[in-house]
Design an enzyme around this catalytic site. Sequence first.
Site, mmCIF file in Angstrom:
data_model
loop_
_atom_site.group_PDB
_atom_site.id
_atom_site.type_symbol
_atom_site.label_atom_id
_atom_site.label_comp_id
_atom_site.label_asym_id
_atom_site.label_seq_id
_atom_site.Cartn_x
_atom_site.Cartn_y
_atom_site.Cartn_z
ATOM 1 N N CYS A 1 -2.344 -6.046 3.858
ATOM 2 C CA CYS A 1 -2.987 -7.037 4.712
ATOM 3 C C CYS A 1 -4.493 -6.853 4.747
ATOM 4 C CB CYS A 1 -2.429 -6.937 6.137
ATOM 5 S SG CYS A 1 -0.687 -7.387 6.254
ATOM 6 N N ASP B 1 -1.006 -3.349 16.233
ATOM 7 C CA ASP B 1 -0.050 -4.354 15.770
ATOM 8 C C ASP B 1 0.519 -5.194 16.915
ATOM 9 O OD1 ASP B 1 -0.269 -3.744 13.098
ATOM 10 O OD2 ASP B 1 1.370 -2.310 13.103
ATOM 11 N N ARG C 1 0.821 -1.212 0.000
ATOM 12 C CA ARG C 1 0.000 0.000 0.000
ATOM 13 C C ARG C 1 0.854 1.260 0.000
ATOM 14 N NH1 ARG C 1 -5.259 -1.227 1.082
ATOM 15 N NH2 ARG C 1 -5.702 0.933 1.601
#
Length: 441
Positions: A121, A311, A97
């Site tokens: 993702c 994350d 991205r």
Amino acid sequence: MSSVLTIRGGVPLTGRVTVRGAKNLVPKAMVAALLGNEPSVLRNVPEIKDVEVVTSLLQLHGVTVDKDPVTGDLTLDPKGAKTASSTAIDAHAGDSRIPILLCGPLIHAIGEAFIPDLGGCKIGDRPIDYHLNVLRQFGAVVEKRPGGIHISAPHGLKGAKIALPYPSVGATEQVLLSATRAEGITELSGAATEPEIVDLIAVLQKMGAIISVQTDRTIRIEGVRDLGGYNHRALSDRNESASWASAALVTRGDIFVEGATQRDMMTFLNTYRKVGGGMDIGDDGIRFYHHGGKLNPLVLETDVHPGFMTDWQQPLIVALTQAEGVSIVHETVYENRFGFTDALIRMGANIQVHRECLGSVPCRFGQRNFLHSAVISGPSQLKGTDIDVPDLRGGFSHLIAALAATGTSRVTGIDIINRGYERFTEKLAGLGADFDITTAK
């Protein structure tokens, strides 16, 4: 062709790993080099897929990228910047991205940009609407074309007053990379302020940008006509460091993470200690280990910085399957981040996901029918099984679950982990993991 890991679990991970520059900074700093009229040098660069993708994209646009064979430092020279063919750019569609962040720098350098359809993702919509709206506010013309988006600015980019509805890291990066050479002053409210954002601002300031960060999440950028190069050492990857910390906890191991930094991980370290993890903090890294006793359950909500990073939660959830009692994790950043729990449940974990907001942090997903809260009951005996990696952090989480499980697991789709974990199979081998790598068609 893809790689497959056959993991024989039950072996504690012990030893030392080195963590280098942050995945969430290095590719963006590479893009920033396009803004300069002199070469830039980026140090502490990890060997990950995202760096390869951005290197290829920059080279397609005429940027010379030289890698020091000894140190791995990158020298990026933008003086040959040019338009690349849409066919060549399209070859990178779906790989990353990052290409959307080339828009502003490319418009400043060559007057236009073509961005292929974006991958990344599958953890939520992660729409590029924020990016396109930001560029339009700078005066850019956005056109949808076959295979991607063409962006131009016939009258150049102009400073703007921009308010983000959510402190998006990507949109904040877009503003910074577009505003530094835009005409006039840009004021961004509702900005993200993660350490990687601050480090990107440091890179741009070294190039000659004038950027100030206010205490209310407002960033002010005074546009300048020209920028020079930079010489910068990227901050360490706190996400990888936290992943190895969770790996030590899950496998009842003991791992020294060279390069882990206390300052950027304080929220994680507090949570790690509450769960029952041990740590010794040094100047050159942090030792993470399992005390040998019981792990504690906890209630946790992800949030933007300085909150608990999204994350960090996936690897930690694997550790919570081994805690004695009920834990609750409320995800407020990405709406579909709990898909990875399906494999953990098949391994024997007791996890239930809910649509309700099981927490106190204001959440965008509560009335939108997303499974974004998880209840984890433990401890659970994990058993080896076949797993297909869904995304970067979820994939690493599956690996450490397989390493802690009894029996053998076969993990496919591991190539996506290369996007954010440098030489992770070499590191696993160095920590004593018992596995084989094969290639599947």
